[in-house]
Write a protein that holds these residues in place. Sequence first.
Motif, PDB file in Angstrom:
ATOM      1  N   THR A   8      -2.531  54.933  -3.626  1.00 18.64           N
ATOM      2  CA  THR A   8      -2.741  54.520  -2.235  1.00 18.64           C
ATOM      3  C   THR A   8      -4.211  54.587  -1.869  1.00 18.64           C
ATOM      4  O   THR A   8      -4.942  55.470  -2.304  1.00 18.64           O
ATOM      5  CB  THR A   8      -1.945  55.425  -1.271  1.00 18.64           C
ATOM      6  OG1 THR A   8      -2.460  56.742  -1.363  1.00 18.64           O
ATOM      7  CG2 THR A   8      -0.476  55.427  -1.603  1.00 18.64           C
ATOM      8  N   PRO A 285       8.723  61.407  -0.343  1.00 19.92           N
ATOM      9  CA  PRO A 285       7.559  60.604  -0.725  1.00 19.92           C
ATOM     10  C   PRO A 285       6.293  61.453  -0.728  1.00 19.92           C
ATOM     11  O   PRO A 285       6.209  62.468  -0.031  1.00 19.92           O
ATOM     12  CB  PRO A 285       7.498  59.523   0.360  1.00 19.92           C
ATOM     13  CG  PRO A 285       8.869  59.486   0.960  1.00 19.92           C
ATOM     14  CD  PRO A 285       9.387  60.890   0.869  1.00 19.92           C
ATOM     15  N   HIS A 287       3.562  60.517   0.490  1.00 17.95           N
ATOM     16  CA  HIS A 287       2.759  60.143   1.655  1.00 17.95           C
ATOM     17  C   HIS A 287       3.660  60.069   2.890  1.00 17.95           C
ATOM     18  O   HIS A 287       4.816  59.644   2.808  1.00 17.95           O
ATOM     19  CB  HIS A 287       2.079  58.791   1.424  1.00 17.95           C
ATOM     20  CG  HIS A 287       1.422  58.673   0.082  1.00 17.95           C
ATOM     21  ND1 HIS A 287       0.262  59.341  -0.234  1.00 17.95           N
ATOM     22  CD2 HIS A 287       1.788  57.985  -1.031  1.00 17.95           C
ATOM     23  CE1 HIS A 287      -0.066  59.062  -1.482  1.00 17.95           C
ATOM     24  NE2 HIS A 287       0.836  58.243  -1.988  1.00 17.95           N
ATOM     25  N   PRO A 288       3.169  60.475   4.054  1.00 17.86           N
ATOM     26  CA  PRO A 288       4.007  60.519   5.260  1.00 17.86           C
ATOM     27  C   PRO A 288       4.408  59.131   5.754  1.00 17.86           C
ATOM     28  O   PRO A 288       3.605  58.190   5.734  1.00 17.86           O
ATOM     29  CB  PRO A 288       3.115  61.227   6.279  1.00 17.86           C
ATOM     30  CG  PRO A 288       1.721  61.052   5.778  1.00 17.86           C
ATOM     31  CD  PRO A 288       1.810  60.986   4.289  1.00 17.86           C
ATOM     32  N   GLY A 289       5.649  59.029   6.219  1.00 16.83           N
ATOM     33  CA  GLY A 289       6.172  57.765   6.717  1.00 16.83           C
ATOM     34  C   GLY A 289       5.432  57.237   7.925  1.00 16.83           C
ATOM     35  O   GLY A 289       5.344  56.016   8.134  1.00 16.83           O
ATOM     36  N   GLU A 291       2.430  56.918   8.404  1.00 15.28           N
ATOM     37  CA  GLU A 291       1.280  56.089   8.045  1.00 15.28           C
ATOM     38  C   GLU A 291       1.634  54.607   7.987  1.00 15.28           C
ATOM     39  O   GLU A 291       0.738  53.751   8.003  1.00 15.28           O
ATOM     40  CB  GLU A 291       0.695  56.556   6.712  1.00 15.28           C
ATOM     41  CG  GLU A 291      -0.026  57.888   6.822  1.00 15.28           C
ATOM     42  CD  GLU A 291      -0.687  58.313   5.513  1.00 15.28           C
ATOM     43  OE1 GLU A 291      -1.444  59.303   5.536  1.00 15.28           O
ATOM     44  OE2 GLU A 291      -0.441  57.660   4.478  1.00 15.28           O
ATOM     45  N   ILE A 292       2.930  54.300   7.921  1.00 17.89           N
ATOM     46  CA  ILE A 292       3.358  52.896   7.934  1.00 17.89           C
ATOM     47  C   ILE A 292       2.844  52.197   9.188  1.00 17.89           C
ATOM     48  O   ILE A 292       2.494  51.017   9.156  1.00 17.89           O
ATOM     49  CB  ILE A 292       4.895  52.795   7.846  1.00 17.89           C
ATOM     50  CG1 ILE A 292       5.382  53.234   6.456  1.00 17.89           C
ATOM     51  CG2 ILE A 292       5.377  51.369   8.133  1.00 17.89           C
ATOM     52  CD1 ILE A 292       6.898  53.293   6.319  1.00 17.89           C
ATOM     53  N   GLU A 308       2.020  49.815  -0.403  1.00 17.21           N
ATOM     54  CA  GLU A 308       1.709  50.981   0.428  1.00 17.21           C
ATOM     55  C   GLU A 308       2.912  51.355   1.309  1.00 17.21           C
ATOM     56  O   GLU A 308       3.153  52.530   1.579  1.00 17.21           O
ATOM     57  CB  GLU A 308       0.490  50.685   1.313  1.00 17.21           C
ATOM     58  CG  GLU A 308      -0.785  50.367   0.566  1.00 17.21           C
ATOM     59  CD  GLU A 308      -1.444  51.601  -0.014  1.00 17.21           C
ATOM     60  OE1 GLU A 308      -0.865  52.700   0.086  1.00 17.21           O
ATOM     61  OE2 GLU A 308      -2.552  51.460  -0.577  1.00 17.21           O
ATOM     62  N   SER A 311       5.538  52.989  -0.991  1.00 19.22           N
ATOM     63  CA  SER A 311       5.175  54.354  -1.398  1.00 19.22           C
ATOM     64  C   SER A 311       5.541  55.387  -0.339  1.00 19.22           C
ATOM     65  O   SER A 311       5.623  56.584  -0.640  1.00 19.22           O
ATOM     66  CB  SER A 311       3.675  54.431  -1.701  1.00 19.22           C
ATOM     67  OG  SER A 311       2.910  54.420  -0.509  1.00 19.22           O
ATOM     68  N   ARG A 312       5.774  54.952   0.892  1.00 20.79           N
ATOM     69  CA  ARG A 312       6.139  55.871   1.979  1.00 20.79           C
ATOM     70  C   ARG A 312       7.643  55.861   2.261  1.00 20.79           C
ATOM     71  O   ARG A 312       8.097  56.472   3.222  1.00 20.79           O
ATOM     72  CB  ARG A 312       5.328  55.518   3.228  1.00 20.79           C
ATOM     73  CG  ARG A 312       3.887  56.009   3.085  1.00 20.79           C
ATOM     74  CD  ARG A 312       2.867  55.189   3.813  1.00 20.79           C
ATOM     75  NE  ARG A 312       1.527  55.754   3.571  1.00 20.79           N
ATOM     76  CZ  ARG A 312       0.789  55.495   2.480  1.00 20.79           C
ATOM     77  NH1 ARG A 312       1.240  54.670   1.552  1.00 20.79           N
ATOM     78  NH2 ARG A 312      -0.405  56.065   2.324  1.00 20.79           N
ATOM     79  N   SER A 317       7.059  58.717  -4.136  1.00 20.81           N
ATOM     80  CA  SER A 317       6.204  57.514  -4.126  1.00 20.81           C
ATOM     81  C   SER A 317       6.116  56.859  -5.505  1.00 20.81           C
ATOM     82  O   SER A 317       5.099  56.264  -5.862  1.00 20.81           O
ATOM     83  CB  SER A 317       4.796  57.865  -3.613  1.00 20.81           C
ATOM     84  OG  SER A 317       4.872  58.345  -2.287  1.00 20.81           O
ATOM     85  N   ALA A 529       8.850  54.418  10.531  1.00 21.66           N
ATOM     86  CA  ALA A 529       8.622  55.717   9.884  1.00 21.66           C
ATOM     87  C   ALA A 529       9.922  56.357   9.411  1.00 21.66           C
ATOM     88  O   ALA A 529       9.904  57.274   8.588  1.00 21.66           O
ATOM     89  CB  ALA A 529       7.894  56.655  10.840  1.00 21.66           C
TER      90      ALA A 529
END
Length: 558
Positions: A8, A285, A287-289, A291-292, A308, A311-312, A317, A529
Amino acid sequence: MSGTAIETQVDAKSADFKTNSRKMIDRLTEIKNEEERIRQGGGAKAIESQHKKGRLTARERIARLIDPKTEFFELGLYAAYEMYEEWGGAPAAGTITGLGRVSGRQMMIIANDATVKAGAFFPMTAKKVIRAQNIAIENRIPTIYLVDSAGVFLPLQEDVFPDTDDFGRVFRNNAVMSAQGIPQITAIMGMCVAGGAYLPVMCDHILMTEGSGLFLAGPALVQAAIGQKTSAEDLGGAKMHAQISGTVDFREPDDEACIKRIRALVDKLGHRPAAPFDHKTARPPAHPGEEIYGIFSSNPAKQYDMREIISRIVDNSEFEEYRAEYGQTVLCGFARIGGWAVGIVANQKKHVTVAAPGTGEKRVEFGGVIYTESADKAARFILDCNQNLIPLIFLHDVNGFMVGKEAEWSGIIRAGAKMVNAVANSVVPKIAVICGGSFGAGHYAMCGKAYDPRFIFAWPTARYAVMSGDSAAGTLVEIKIKQLEREGKKLTDAEKKELHESVRATYEHQTDPRYAAARLWVDAIIDPAHTREALIEALGAASLNPHVAEFKTGVLQT
């Protein structure tokens, strides 16, 4: 599956990230406020009236029915949104449907909302109940009905009564579900009259609370029809049906006792064989949701990397991308979501530079467009997932198939037909999420509603129709102008602009996800998210059905 972690490169401080986040949060706030208004049902006075009868509201009943510290995954909340306004509206179509945990079991719950026109069935009410039943049938989900309904909304009876997706289909589905061994429990917690009286009696267990009524015709209609005078209690009260007709299995003093009994019955249900889909311990994941919000762009002119987003959503991921260097405007690959093995088909929104087949010359392929190579790859991937019993997830942000001489010479129609054929005949569970645009035949190829996804969700940014608002407005306005010119009328530039804006506004309103959800074209509008959680709920439901039909595609255009 070891998995390949997706690299990412998100810059949370960038201007684009902040702009995207702000737009998404504003849109979500608007949606959530609207949802809260819908959940008020018939309003404060109607809720107070229900309480004065000694009864809980439908939402209060569901809150007590599901297991503590679990959430009700509501489906069809926007059903009938902005419809039936001449009758005062019908929030959520006067009924509540969704998935909930009861005594540890995933259940479909269908509850009449008596605060909305006494729980009467509008046309969309019947369709909403049928959609919930169809989800239960496809996934073999045990079902609980909380009945509190005055029956058909008579002013609209011609749109409720006769067709294949109208009121009678509800009882037909009761019979089909019973024959398929799908447990059904009904609690009569208010009125249950006329044709609606057949619903509880066609289920496996029937409960009824004191003060409720179950009859084909109420006292007034009985007197009018045959001249017989009787009270509601003598005609069809809980005591009569428990002691004389023998229709109900359990007579309960009130809602609380009835709900307690339902939970006890669900606790005793047996367990059928599970589906053959692979499941392991879930991993969150990397990475935190949330961030979508910043990664995704609802602006059709903006690019973003769908990897990207993936990955969430997926476990750790990790995404095993299939043919990563070929047909790059559609991403395909294997992953896990909540421990469930899945195949993902997703539209890539980044433009890519590729070598043209035959010539080797460099060309740019536009993100969100399905090219011949993309369709070929996706079709083959879908075949693989069916061959290996892997459920499919479709993530939509598609403008459609590529057009033009080069596309036609490359066989875009043939390749598109192959992809549509694979999707149509797929036998593993299919779940669709409309993230952004979903236009034209691209909507079909990505498993739109007509292609039987087990569940279809939409983000607040979803838009889908035959074509985008600007394209449609331009086409429709051009047709209108030519029509007026044939009639001897000539529009000024200002009039043309006004006509364009009017047509565009109408068209854009119809592409809003709430418009789609009102008509049950999508099952729920979800927070991006929380896409992972929605998919886990759907995959868990799909795993209850052990049957997977033999996979056949018929003739493929190869």
